[in-house]
Design a protein around this motif. Structure first.
Motif, PDB file in Angstrom:
ATOM      1  N   ASP B 596       0.852  -1.173   0.000  1.00  0.00           N
ATOM      2  CA  ASP B 596       0.000   0.000   0.000  1.00  0.00           C
ATOM      3  C   ASP B 596       0.894   1.230   0.000  1.00  0.00           C
ATOM      4  OD1 ASP B 596      -2.729   1.241   0.492  1.00  0.00           O
ATOM      5  OD2 ASP B 596      -1.511   2.123   2.072  1.00  0.00           O
ATOM      6  N   PRO B 597       0.609   2.211  -0.870  1.00  0.00           N
ATOM      7  CA  PRO B 597       1.534   3.347  -0.977  1.00  0.00           C
ATOM      8  C   PRO B 597       1.750   4.082   0.345  1.00  0.00           C
ATOM      9  CG  PRO B 597      -0.206   3.490  -2.632  1.00  0.00           C
ATOM     10  CD  PRO B 597      -0.496   2.290  -1.823  1.00  0.00           C
ATOM     11  N   VAL B 598       0.738   4.066   1.188  1.00  0.00           N
ATOM     12  CA  VAL B 598       0.841   4.825   2.433  1.00  0.00           C
ATOM     13  C   VAL B 598       1.446   3.975   3.546  1.00  0.00           C
ATOM     14  CG1 VAL B 598      -0.483   5.995   4.214  1.00  0.00           C
ATOM     15  CG2 VAL B 598      -1.050   6.327   1.810  1.00  0.00           C
ATOM     16  N   SER B 599       0.854   2.823   3.801  1.00  0.00           N
ATOM     17  CA  SER B 599       1.305   2.036   4.949  1.00  0.00           C
ATOM     18  C   SER B 599       2.424   1.071   4.590  1.00  0.00           C
ATOM     19  CB  SER B 599       0.133   1.230   5.515  1.00  0.00           C
ATOM     20  OG  SER B 599      -0.267   0.254   4.569  1.00  0.00           O
ATOM     21  N   LYS B 600       2.587   0.799   3.299  1.00  0.00           N
ATOM     22  CA  LYS B 600       3.582  -0.169   2.825  1.00  0.00           C
ATOM     23  C   LYS B 600       3.282  -1.586   3.328  1.00  0.00           C
ATOM     24  CE  LYS B 600       5.641   2.592   0.296  1.00  0.00           C
ATOM     25  NZ  LYS B 600       5.507   2.385  -1.128  1.00  0.00           N
TER      26      LYS B 600
END
Lengths: 485, 1065
Positions: B596-600
């Motif tokens: 996920d781009p935010v949480s990775k």
């Protein structure tokens, strides 16, 4: 060898020994039914060695992924174990070669076992470059053999390539040195053997040694040549192993101090392992007269020296990292000392730097229990030193997004413990079949450093002090039949 | 015997008897050992041949009986289009409900293997998103329905049609009506087919419903302008963008389109130091929010207040009616004031959008845009978007109708209401009351298992179709492979049910001929028009639409909006993740493995909470917890909302507002392919507004800490900037103001570093090409399309969650996300990171067998066959971009065993024969034990060079595009020959903003990054940016003693961040 020795030097052979007695004492362990302790020991060591082979088979079958390495930490237990075992393998050659050249007589009591230890440690070490590969069946690619692929040569710029040469040369020379030293003793065992079969085996092992003057002369020359050859190897092997790290760009690896620091560390751990083995061996095989407190104290002094060198190296590294002003370097050491894996760093510091300092005190140097305890402590510490260098440098390097963790899997632990089993299996077999002390060499110092000779020497010195050359005509040495009250 | 006419010697000429005797023999002399003895031998020649025959036969059988049979069928007649080894590209469109992307499908030997963007599209502009890139893998999904099913038994199409038509006729005869329930349909032909069906079964209605509903937005536009549509948002014209919770770069309506246009306003250059300013008000940390210049975290219940406050602020300046009540009380209220000022200043060139599904909030936003004069400039209602058409009211009426018993039959197209409806919805009960239920879904769903008939649709790569994503923009879907299974187009099924025996292809052509051809100009023949449309994939015309701008009663809307607010207690917001979306693609392993781009975080959904919230509730993961074992271990909570209870792992997400939990939708599927069996379903948490519209947040939630531990597969574990990063010159940022005065702002240390780079060895010469890349950090929003494109192009294996928890993801290209600013409200820089192809590559000299080496064109290349897997190269890579095959992930190993002794590692069935059809034949599949990494798509470089050579010309800049580059919609990545002074990559490397990562260690990387410029006026953000850009000048920075904030092994992340903040102040 019958040179004059100061009477204040401690004797290196205790008790009233003659040549025959020495032979009997040392060869005893190769004869008769093995003692129960040996049987139990080899059962345990053998099982561990078997487990080692199981773990290796598991790794090769499923892939190196059964270890817990990852994208960031590409080496951990494997190379830690490799460097640890190579380091342990240093003491043997140092004792047999360097101390021979420096004419240290105390080496004779321990050199055989130490050399054997070297051979076995290097055998253990040599497993790792092979099994740590992703495709061990392609391991032959690293050898520069003529081939039809172009020909395609290995990369001579790679420190791993240098390792191949360093380790194989070291192993070859050490093996030659060890084995050639065994020849007269195999002859001795053969001569005392009763069974035909046994005689034949030891005869073959001794290459038909007959003890002729020419044999002895060649034997001595070979020893000197090999000692001369192996002395630079003591320095080169671990220097080259340290290049595995020093030539890289990783903070915590990229350090010019590594070669001397690694060599000192290797001698440190090697002597500790010799002590561990010797303390057990002299007790079990009742060789206290040959491996004396004086030997132990001498080795403890070397441990104190090399341990302190290592300690200074650690502090130098910290200072350099700070002084460099290079944040990546500084962070690597900061992180070692205060990061999540700092526990490994403190185990290393405690075991390697603090614990040997007890040996400044003579009483402690001569304390067998403390020595035994510290010899193991030092080896634990030295294992952690390599772990700290490898893992705590890799797991947090330049790019924080890739920082990771490392924990060993059961396979990795199994392989490590397994090599210890392999090592002890080999050592126990050696202790059973080969003379653990160099009989011929010990005999050579009997007249100068034996306890009886020392008494006689003292009597002469006293007489000389009193009345000059009253009995001076007999300076050449003590007779072996002198009895001591 | 006649005399020889031709002779070679006198013997022959004169027929010497001796000669004649010899002439008949094969050998002139007796063979030694044969002769007379042979004649008398016991073994006859026949026996010998028998034995020989037997032994050769036996040996052959013995040697071959273990060999697997490989079926390969050569072409008897080679199709004209297909040349083995040469790829064909077909224009098509990726359509999945309301998700649209105009694409080119790359096929090799008849197999679609890669999706590329279609440059001719004026919607996606040659860009793609992760889902479109991954869609090629779902074609080869072994869990797809394989044929028609009637009452859970496989059947054939004739039987199914007969049974369905019988029931339909029976319903019709009894006066019952039928409903078609579908997600948004953007296909004009499918709508035409539905119309045909309706003709046959009058009373049938199409009910469109989206899993994540945009009904509020559509209804508001209907009320304001008489058009129930999503307008065309012209981000490229907006100088100021205020988004009230719309994740327009990640998931909101058409992120690829918006990212392209928004990206145009975010790229800066020396000569044009201007960029838009973007405010984001949001209740969770979205991709868009982390890219915004100013971010305002609010609770979901405060979003309405934020809209009203912003409206009132603007209205007070521009003289609009004000709304009473609903003032936002927030520490960030200042930012809203700034936003209002900026909006007013940029009147007519500003844009306000909202992600709310409350019609009233959308009305306020419409009024705001009206006040600002944005209609006709940044908001276009003529070329409106068709991408969302779902109607919550219509859906609610449908359920009521079923309850009432007037509706008897249901046909489901591409939707899964049994999975994605809130708890308490009566759909499943209603389904039981129906006389006929038919599903036309192309993937297995929870809904199918409840339906009587399953008439599976084709995958889009197998079928004909069309799409009108925007009014006036029509595109074609053309098949690129014969259907793999016994499936049938949904449109064709509907026609069959209506009794029309026409192929869907013919139907589409007819429909185009009748309705679309008329809009074309310039071509007289339909055939030409059709061929051109199929070739281009897109067709555009200028539509005419009448817009009646009504007067919006903001006071009423404000009051109603405030009434709809559910506040009090713990609030839970449901959001979509960039790659997984609403859950349709949840079984695609590439998308699951894309961090996920935010949480990775991969392979999971989780409860995002703020650090404060976690600390207050004892949810904080301590250093010990993270070190308990591999991977990130967190606690789980049991979260109860609306009576639905779900156990979720807790993820502490910087930027989460306090008192709010955010959870992603789209997980916890039950009837799904293997890869989708992850996470928990939170659709039951959804609530409804007073008008029945879907509300994606809830209040009065409660939770209990379970005490269970849970492992998250996170690819980037570090928590925030407090790890000494701000002294590391890895990412560089500056502000627009500083950049305007000084193009090298934030990058001053580069000159110093370059000066210090001295060498005794000299530099390498690259006489021909020298490949290099440039990455503009201003244009990278972190969406991850490039990562999936790289997966597809380079046959990168899927390793699964367990391997990711062991830090063993295989992505050659990753996007590093670095937060900056304070932990309550950070911003982030996204940095695509792949092999830097260093000229002084540290990996190369350490390889003992030269398996990794340097090409004469500056590529750092891998000879997989030579690699023995010492991993020294990976250790010595400062960028940590090398990836090792720990196991046999692709089944490529020579020692692969299957069955009980299986030793390959394939948790997601990627090595099946069907799945392996997705492999790119130009790229070797790596076996276990070898290292791999980004190759700069060397196969594409080679192809580009050969094409130029065949055409007898020099290679031009732009001829070669790497997979990541071509996937990127904003053009953040450029690739080219840096020996060419005009190439885009050279220009980037010479730009004042250009820097190389950890250049001071003299690895001489081939990738140049451009400093991230931010147009922020937020005080905290400015402080953070200044700190970063100033520290970059001093290797040890002002707060060097904070270097290792995160290094304190026993401290909690909370205390690290306190540390770093002390450092900032």
């Amino acid at each position: 060898m019958g040179s004059y020795e100061s009477p204040i030097r401690e004797p290196l052979i205790l008790g009233d020994k003659d040549y025959k007695q020495i032979t009997t004492d040392i060869v005893r362990s190769t004869q008769g039914f093995p003692p129960m302790a040996w049987v139990i020991a080899i059962s345990i060591a053998g099982s561990l060695a078997a487990f080692y082979f199981f773990c290796v088979a598991w790794t090769v079958y499923y892939g190196i992924g059964v270890w817990n390495l990852n994208k960031t930490v590409g080496w951990a237990y494997d190379i830690t174990n490799f460097v640890w075992w190579v380091g342990i393998g240093h003491a043997g050659t140092l004792i047999s070669a360097v101390l021979l050249l420096f004419r240290q007589k105390w080496r004779t009591g321990i050199n055989r076992a130490a050399e054997a230890m070297t051979i076995f440690a290097v055998i253990c070490a040599a497993q790792f470059p092979g099994i740590h590969m992703g495709r061990p069946w392609m391991a032959f690619f690293i050898f520069p053999y003529p081939n039809s692929r172009g020909p395609l040569w290995p990369n001579f710029q790679s420190p791993l390539m240098w390792d191949v040469f360093a380790i194989s040369t070291y192993f070859t020379v050490s093996l030659l040195f060890w084995y050639s030293g065994l020849l007269p003793d195999f002859g001795t065992i053969r001569d005392r053997s009763k069974g035909k079969f046994r005689k034949a085996i030891y005869n073959a092992l001794s290459f038909g040694w007959r003890g002729e003057a020419k044999h002895w002369q060649r034997f001595e020359s070979l020893s000197l040549v090999l000692a001369g050859l192996s002395t630079p190897l003591v320095l080169s092997v671990h220097t080259i192993v340290s290049f595995d790290f020093a030539t890289s760009v990783i903070p915590g690896w990229h350090t010019t101090i590594f070669p001397p620091y690694f060599v000192a560390g290797a001698i440190f751990s090697g002597f500790a392992m010799v002590l561990t083995l010797m303390l057990i061996t002299r007790k079990v095989l009742k060789l206290e007269d040959y491996i004396t407190i004086a030997h132990i104290e001498a080795m403890n002094k070397i441990i104190l020296l090399t341990g302190s060198i290592v300690g200074i190296a650690y502090i130098t590294e910290l200072w350099t990292a700070w002084y460099s002003g290079f944040i990546y370097e500084w962070f690597a050491f900061y992180n070692r000392a205060l990061g999540p894996m700092a526990w490994a760093y403190y185990i290393m510091m405690t075991c390697n730097v603090i614990s040997p300092q007890f040996f400044w005190i003579k009483k402690l140097r001569r304390n067998l229990y403390l020595t035994f305890f510290l010899s193991i402590t030092v080896n634990i510490g030295m294992w952690f030193e390599r772990f700290v260098i490898i893992v705590t440098s890799l797991y947090r390097d330049y790019i924080p997004s890739s920082w990771a963790d490392y924990y060993p899997s059961w396979v990795e632990v199994g392989i490590y413990v397994g090599t210890i089993g392999l090592f002890f299996t080999l050592f126990l077999l050696f202790a059973r079949a080969f003379p653990v002390i160099a009989i011929a060499e010990v005999k050579s110092i009997l007249k100068s450093s034996g306890a009886a000779a020392r008494v006689k020497q003292k009597a002469k010195d006293d007489a000389m002090a009193k009345g000059g050359y009253a009995e001076g005509g007999d300076l050449a040495g003590a007779h072996h039949d002198v009895k001591i009250d | 015997m006649a005399e020889q006419q031709f002779w070679k010697g006198l013997d022959e000429k004169f027929h010497e008897p001796e000669f004649m005797q010899q002439a008949g023999k094969e050998f002139p002399e007796e063979l030694p050992g044969f002769g007379a003895k042979l004649q008398q031998a016991n073994t006859s020649r026949r026996d010998f041949l028998k034995v020989l025959g037997f032994s050769v036969g036996a040996a052959t059988i013995a040697a071959s009986c273990e060999m697997p049979v490989r079926k390969s069928i050569p072409y008897l007649v080679k199709p004209d289009e297909i040349t083995p080894g040469i790829a064909n590209y077909y224009a098509s469109s990726y359509v999945d409900g309301g998700n649209y992307c105009s694409v080119l499908v790359k096929t090799r030997e008849g197999r679609p293997i890669k999706i590329e963007g279609n440059n001719l599209s004026q919607i996606t502009y040659g860009g793609t998103d992760a889902s479109a890139q991954a869609s090629v893998l779902s074609l080869y999904d072994m869990h797809r329905p394989r044929g028609p099913v009637a009452n859970k038994k496989a059947t054939n199409w004739a039987e199914l049609d007969k049974a369905v038509v019988e029931k339909l006729q029976a319903i019709k005869a009894a006066g019952g009506t039928i409903r078609i329930l579908s997600s948004t349909i953007i296909s004009p032909s499918l709508k035409a087919a539905i119309a045909k069906f309706v003709e046959q079964f009058p009373g049938t209605e199409l009910v469109q419903y989206d899993a994540v509903s945009y009904s509020g937005l559509l209804d508001a536009n209907e009320q304001s302008f008489g058009l129930r549509v999503v307008p065309n948002y012209r981000f490229e014209k907006a100088k100021v963008v205020v988004s009230l919770g719309a994740d327009f770069l990640g998931t909101w309506i058409s992120p690829t389109e918006y990212a392209y246009n928004y990206g145009l306003t975010r790229k800066v250059s020396k000569d044009n130091a201007k960029m838009s300013r973007h405010y984001q008000v949001e209740s969770y940390a979205s991709l868009t929010g982390l890219n915004a210049d100013v971010r305002v975290p609010v609770k979901p219940s405060e979003e309405t207040a934020a809209a009203i406050t912003l409206y009132n602020l603007v209205a007070s300046k521009l003289g609009g009616a004000s709304i009473s009540g609903g003032k936002l009380e927030s520490a960030y209220a200042e930012s809203l004031k700034n936003a209002a000022n900026d909006l007013v200043e940029a009147k007519g060139a500003s844009l306000v959008i909202s992600g709310s599904n409350d019609v009233n909030v959308q009305l306020i936003v419409n009024a705001l845009n009206q006040l600002l004069g944005n209609y006709g400039t940044t908001i276009d209602l003529t070329e409106y978007s068709n991408l969302r058409q779902g109607n919550d009211t219509a859906y609610n009426k449908f359920v009521a109708d079923v309850e009432a018993g007037t509706v008897k039959g249901l046909i489901i197209i591409n939707s899964n209401p049994a999975y994605n409806l809130p708890k308490g919805d009566k759909f499943i009960e209603a389904l039981g009351k129906l006389e006929l239920t038919v599903s036309l879904n192309d993937k297995q769903t929870e809904t199918d298992t409840l339906c009587q008939f399953l008439a599976p649709d084709h995958h889009y790569l197998e079928s004909w179709g069309d799409a009108e994503p925007r009014n006036g923009h029509i595109s074609i879907i053309q098949p690129t492979i014969d259907p793999l299974f016994d499936t049938r187009s949904a449109g064709e099924s509907l026609l069959k049910f209506a009794g029309i025996n026409q192929s869907y292809y013919d139907f589409i052509r007819e429909n185009w001929n009748a309705n679309i051809f008329t809009k074309s100009t310039g071509l007289n023949l339909f055939g030409h028009f059709w061929d051109r449309s199929v070739h281009d994939g897109v067709f555009t015309y200028t539509p005419t639409v009448t817009v009646t701008e009504g007067i919006i009663d903001v006071a009423a809307a404000g009051a109603a909006a405030l009434k709809n607010v559910k506040s009090g207690g713990l609030e839970v917001v449901m959001y979509e993740k960039t790659a997984i979306g609403d859950g349709k693609d949840t079984d695609n392993p590439w998308l699951q493995e894309l961090p996920d781009p935010v949480s990775k975080i991969t392979w999971d959904n989780y409860a995002c909470v703020s650090l404060k919230f976690a600390e207050a509730n004892g949810l904080d993961y301590t250093a010990d917890r993270t070190r308990k074992s591999y991977g990130r271990t967190v606690q789980t909570i049991k979260l109860t909302v609306n009576g639905a209870e779900v156990e979720l792992p807790v993820h502490i997400q910087p930027g989460m507002p306090d008192g709010t939990i955010a959870v992603a939708l789209g997980y916890g599927r039950e009837v799904v392919g293997k890869a989708g069996e992850v996470g928990a379903n939170v659709y039951p948490f959804l609530t409804k507004y007073s008008n029945g519209g879907q509300s994606r947040y809830a209040n009065d939630a409660s939770f209990t800490v379970t005490g269970n531990d849970y492992k998250l597969g996170q690819t980037q574990t570090h928590f925030s900037v407090s790890d000494g990063l701000n002294q590391r010159g890895i990412v560089k940022t500056t502000t627009l103001d500083e950049y305007a005065h000084d193009p090298a702002a934030g990058n001053h240390d580069r000159a110093h570093v370059k000066e210090q780079l001295q060498t005794l060895y000299g530099y390498h010469e690259f006489p021909g090409h020298k490949w290099g890349m440039g990455i503009d950090l201003n244009a990278c929003f972190g969406c991850g399309a490039c990562v999936v494109a790289c997966n597809a192009e380079n046959n990168i294996p899927v390793v699964g969650k367990k391997e990711i928890t062991l830090y063993r993801e295989m992505h050659w290209l990753r996007i590093d996300r670095y937060y900056f600013g304070n932990v309550e409200n950070p911003s982030a820089v996204f940095q695509p990171m792949m092999c830097q192809h260093c000229d002084n590559a540290p990996c190369e000299n350490v390889c003992p067998v030269s398996a990794t080496n340097h090409s004469s064109e500056g590529l750092n290349q891998m000879a997989y066959n030579r690699c023995i897997g010492t991993r020294y190269c990976a250790n010595n890579c400062p960028y940590k971009v090398r990836r090792f095959n720990w196991f046999d992930y692709w089944g490529a190993d020579s020692f692969t065993l299957t069955g009980a002794l299986e030793n390959n590692y394939d948790p997601h069935q990627m090595t099946g024969d069907l799945t392996r059809m997705v492999l790119n034949p130009d790229v070797t599949v790596r076996s276990r034990g070898v290292m791999e990494k980004c190759s700069f798509c060397v196969q594409r470089i080679q192809e580009g060079k050969l094409t130029a050579k065949k055409q007898g010309r020099k290679l031009k800049d732009g001829d070669i595009k790497t997979a990541c580059q071509s996937a990127c919609v904003t053009g953040a990545i450029v690739f080219g020959d840096v020996n060419n002074p005009e190439s885009a990559a050279t220009l980037m490397s010479n730009d004042e903003r250009g820097f190389k990562v950890i250049e001071e260690i003299h690895t001489l990387p081939s990738i140049t990054y451009l400093t991230r410029v931010r147009n922020t006026n937020d005080k905290e953000q400015l402080k953070a940016v200044n700190l970063l850009s100033n520290n970059a000048m001093h290797p040890l920075g002002a707060d060097a003693h904070h270097t290792g904030g995160e290094a304190h092994g026993t401290e909690t992340p909370a205390s690290h961040d306190n540390h770093s903040e002390e450092g900032h102040h």
